[in-house]
Design a protein around this motif. Sequence first.
Motif, PDB file in Angstrom:
ATOM      1  N   VAL A 104       0.764  -1.249   0.093  1.00  0.00           N
ATOM      2  CA  VAL A 104      -0.242   0.068  -0.089  1.00  0.00           C
ATOM      3  C   VAL A 104       0.767   1.203  -0.081  1.00  0.00           C
ATOM      4  O   VAL A 104       1.587   1.600   1.016  1.00  0.00           O
ATOM      5  CB  VAL A 104      -0.896   0.061   1.113  1.00  0.00           C
ATOM      6  CG1 VAL A 104      -1.808   1.351   1.281  1.00  0.00           C
ATOM      7  CG2 VAL A 104      -1.695  -1.229   1.424  1.00  0.00           C
ATOM      8  N   ARG A 105       0.979   1.977  -1.069  1.00  0.00           N
ATOM      9  CA  ARG A 105       1.515   3.206  -1.319  1.00  0.00           C
ATOM     10  C   ARG A 105       0.398   4.263  -1.496  1.00  0.00           C
ATOM     11  O   ARG A 105      -0.599   3.986  -2.105  1.00  0.00           O
ATOM     12  CB  ARG A 105       2.432   3.387  -2.374  1.00  0.00           C
ATOM     13  CG  ARG A 105       3.691   2.043  -2.062  1.00  0.00           C
ATOM     14  CD  ARG A 105       4.337   2.271  -3.373  1.00  0.00           C
ATOM     15  NE  ARG A 105       5.116   3.174  -3.718  1.00  0.00           N
ATOM     16  CZ  ARG A 105       5.671   3.830  -4.647  1.00  0.00           C
ATOM     17  NH1 ARG A 105       5.506   2.766  -5.860  1.00  0.00           N
ATOM     18  NH2 ARG A 105       6.280   4.991  -4.898  1.00  0.00           N
ATOM     19  N   GLY A 106       0.562   5.421  -1.420  1.00  0.00           N
ATOM     20  CA  GLY A 106      -0.363   6.616  -1.477  1.00  0.00           C
ATOM     21  C   GLY A 106      -1.777   6.335  -0.746  1.00  0.00           C
ATOM     22  O   GLY A 106      -1.636   6.282   0.443  1.00  0.00           O
ATOM     23  N   ALA A 107      -2.661   6.395  -1.465  1.00  0.00           N
ATOM     24  CA  ALA A 107      -4.139   6.094  -0.754  1.00  0.00           C
ATOM     25  C   ALA A 107      -4.707   4.938  -0.720  1.00  0.00           C
ATOM     26  O   ALA A 107      -4.669   4.193  -1.886  1.00  0.00           O
ATOM     27  CB  ALA A 107      -5.096   7.364  -1.398  1.00  0.00           C
ATOM     28  N   ALA A 108      -5.299   4.452   0.143  1.00  0.00           N
ATOM     29  CA  ALA A 108      -6.317   3.302   0.288  1.00  0.00           C
ATOM     30  C   ALA A 108      -7.554   4.023   0.797  1.00  0.00           C
ATOM     31  O   ALA A 108      -7.669   4.067   2.185  1.00  0.00           O
ATOM     32  CB  ALA A 108      -5.599   2.354   0.932  1.00  0.00           C
ATOM     33  N   VAL A 123       1.702  -4.491   3.889  1.00  0.00           N
ATOM     34  CA  VAL A 123       2.898  -3.548   3.953  1.00  0.00           C
ATOM     35  C   VAL A 123       2.493  -2.221   3.518  1.00  0.00           C
ATOM     36  O   VAL A 123       2.033  -2.029   2.354  1.00  0.00           O
ATOM     37  CB  VAL A 123       4.150  -4.123   3.412  1.00  0.00           C
ATOM     38  CG1 VAL A 123       5.368  -3.181   3.381  1.00  0.00           C
ATOM     39  CG2 VAL A 123       4.507  -5.740   3.804  1.00  0.00           C
ATOM     40  N   VAL A 124       2.571  -1.230   4.337  1.00  0.00           N
ATOM     41  CA  VAL A 124       2.401   0.053   3.748  1.00  0.00           C
ATOM     42  C   VAL A 124       3.241   0.870   4.173  1.00  0.00           C
ATOM     43  O   VAL A 124       4.281   0.858   4.793  1.00  0.00           O
ATOM     44  CB  VAL A 124       1.015   0.640   4.921  1.00  0.00           C
ATOM     45  CG1 VAL A 124      -0.155  -0.441   4.705  1.00  0.00           C
ATOM     46  CG2 VAL A 124       1.629   0.757   6.468  1.00  0.00           C
ATOM     47  N   ALA A 125       3.245   2.167   3.265  1.00  0.00           N
ATOM     48  CA  ALA A 125       3.937   3.476   3.344  1.00  0.00           C
ATOM     49  C   ALA A 125       3.688   4.037   4.572  1.00  0.00           C
ATOM     50  O   ALA A 125       2.806   4.320   5.079  1.00  0.00           O
ATOM     51  CB  ALA A 125       4.079   4.183   2.096  1.00  0.00           C
ATOM     52  N   THR A 126       4.796   4.848   5.117  1.00  0.00           N
ATOM     53  CA  THR A 126       4.721   5.316   6.591  1.00  0.00           C
ATOM     54  C   THR A 126       3.670   6.326   6.280  1.00  0.00           C
ATOM     55  O   THR A 126       2.852   6.834   7.154  1.00  0.00           O
ATOM     56  CB  THR A 126       5.958   5.803   7.163  1.00  0.00           C
ATOM     57  OG1 THR A 126       6.583   6.616   6.034  1.00  0.00           O
ATOM     58  CG2 THR A 126       6.681   4.536   7.632  1.00  0.00           C
ATOM     59  N   ASN A 127       3.550   7.119   5.061  1.00  0.00           N
ATOM     60  CA  ASN A 127       3.087   8.389   4.593  1.00  0.00           C
ATOM     61  C   ASN A 127       1.729   7.982   3.945  1.00  0.00           C
ATOM     62  O   ASN A 127       0.968   8.743   3.266  1.00  0.00           O
ATOM     63  CB  ASN A 127       3.649   9.334   3.964  1.00  0.00           C
ATOM     64  CG  ASN A 127       4.301   8.875   2.721  1.00  0.00           C
ATOM     65  OD1 ASN A 127       4.233   7.591   2.171  1.00  0.00           O
ATOM     66  ND2 ASN A 127       4.762   9.766   1.661  1.00  0.00           N
ATOM     67  N   ALA A 128       1.134   6.733   4.013  1.00  0.00           N
ATOM     68  CA  ALA A 128       0.034   6.425   3.346  1.00  0.00           C
ATOM     69  C   ALA A 128      -1.260   6.924   3.794  1.00  0.00           C
ATOM     70  O   ALA A 128      -1.239   7.123   5.133  1.00  0.00           O
ATOM     71  CB  ALA A 128      -0.061   4.712   3.198  1.00  0.00           C
ATOM     72  N   ALA A 179      -1.679  -2.993   9.826  1.00  0.00           N
ATOM     73  CA  ALA A 179      -0.551  -3.324   8.873  1.00  0.00           C
ATOM     74  C   ALA A 179       0.410  -4.121   9.711  1.00  0.00           C
ATOM     75  O   ALA A 179       0.615  -3.841  10.783  1.00  0.00           O
ATOM     76  CB  ALA A 179      -0.210  -2.232   8.431  1.00  0.00           C
ATOM     77  N   TRP A 180       1.109  -4.991   9.052  1.00  0.00           N
ATOM     78  CA  TRP A 180       2.308  -5.570   9.709  1.00  0.00           C
ATOM     79  C   TRP A 180       3.558  -4.841   9.675  1.00  0.00           C
ATOM     80  O   TRP A 180       4.212  -4.756  10.726  1.00  0.00           O
ATOM     81  CB  TRP A 180       2.619  -6.911   8.835  1.00  0.00           C
ATOM     82  CG  TRP A 180       3.980  -7.710   9.291  1.00  0.00           C
ATOM     83  CD1 TRP A 180       5.115  -7.941   8.603  1.00  0.00           C
ATOM     84  CD2 TRP A 180       4.059  -8.332  10.623  1.00  0.00           C
ATOM     85  NE1 TRP A 180       5.907  -8.618   9.229  1.00  0.00           N
ATOM     86  CE2 TRP A 180       5.342  -8.946  10.581  1.00  0.00           C
ATOM     87  CE3 TRP A 180       3.231  -8.457  11.841  1.00  0.00           C
ATOM     88  CZ2 TRP A 180       6.014  -9.519  11.552  1.00  0.00           C
ATOM     89  CZ3 TRP A 180       3.934  -9.157  12.865  1.00  0.00           C
ATOM     90  CH2 TRP A 180       4.966  -9.616  12.667  1.00  0.00           C
ATOM     91  N   ARG A 181       3.878  -4.078   8.544  1.00  0.00           N
ATOM     92  CA  ARG A 181       4.937  -3.080   8.668  1.00  0.00           C
ATOM     93  C   ARG A 181       4.793  -1.841   8.119  1.00  0.00           C
ATOM     94  O   ARG A 181       3.926  -1.803   6.841  1.00  0.00           O
ATOM     95  CB  ARG A 181       6.287  -3.929   8.027  1.00  0.00           C
ATOM     96  CG  ARG A 181       6.899  -4.895   8.742  1.00  0.00           C
ATOM     97  CD  ARG A 181       8.058  -5.443   8.098  1.00  0.00           C
ATOM     98  NE  ARG A 181       9.286  -4.490   8.302  1.00  0.00           N
ATOM     99  CZ  ARG A 181      10.254  -4.552   7.725  1.00  0.00           C
ATOM    100  NH1 ARG A 181      10.721  -5.643   6.892  1.00  0.00           N
ATOM    101  NH2 ARG A 181      11.408  -3.403   7.685  1.00  0.00           N
ATOM    102  N   ALA A 182       5.117  -0.861   8.518  1.00  0.00           N
ATOM    103  CA  ALA A 182       4.961   0.504   7.865  1.00  0.00           C
ATOM    104  C   ALA A 182       6.457   0.860   7.604  1.00  0.00           C
ATOM    105  O   ALA A 182       7.463   0.959   8.470  1.00  0.00           O
ATOM    106  CB  ALA A 182       4.478   1.429   8.750  1.00  0.00           C
TER     107      ALA A 182
END
Length: 245
Positions: A104-108, A123-128, A179-182
């Motif tokens: 997951v990057r950007g918007a969900a 797995v997500v971006a810290t700034n998602a 999320a598992w990891r940011a």
Amino acid sequence: MGQVHLERRDGVAVLTVDSVEVKNGLTPEMGRQLAALCDEVDADASLGAAVVRGAGGTFCSGADRRRWRPGADQAEDATYQEAGAVYGAFMRVGTLAVPTIAAVRGAAVGAGINLMLATDLRVVATNARIMAGFLRIGLHPGGGFFTIAGRTAGREATAAMGLFSEEIDGSRAEQIGLAWRAVPDEDVEEIAFELAAQPAKDPALARQAVRSFRTELGPPGLAWDAALHFERATQMWSQRRRGSS
């Protein structure tokens, strides 16, 4: 018009939602395509994991609003079937025969958060930007949101997002167990692929293990398919109501 692509990488299926002009908003046609590609993944015994991602640095901004028909009769057959095609895609991802990871990057947002929650791991971006946002735009949640969010983030976070339209970033998603990891945005997909590579080494075992995982730890309360239909009539009402306001 948008597309969904399937790529195979060393035993990992990569499913990419690609309609960058609307930040990967989903159309009914894309929902049907995604479901069909999931059938391809299941039929390919060499695949042992799947990564779901969005093109152009954004995961999924929800339903493609160019196809919205607010105020229309949501029980009319074509309209009902179109919404069902998007909902069915979430469930089809959630029933893939292999372990699944959302990168997951950007918007969900909206339907995008449902697609994210349909996977086994995130797995997500810290700034998602992660937001249900249904009530914010005058819609009842759909797609079984409360069930699939509650099984991951718990009641408190599900209430905050689903009832109070709270938006969170990736770091917060990791803190609350969504999320598992940011990780930094540029690392999201690489780390998702690294994780997916582990079960992909033994596809037969991965498929058996994920079946046990979902059977034993599936969502409590209403089954996901029951939750989807339970919400449907009220969401249809909210769509019709929104168009007349």
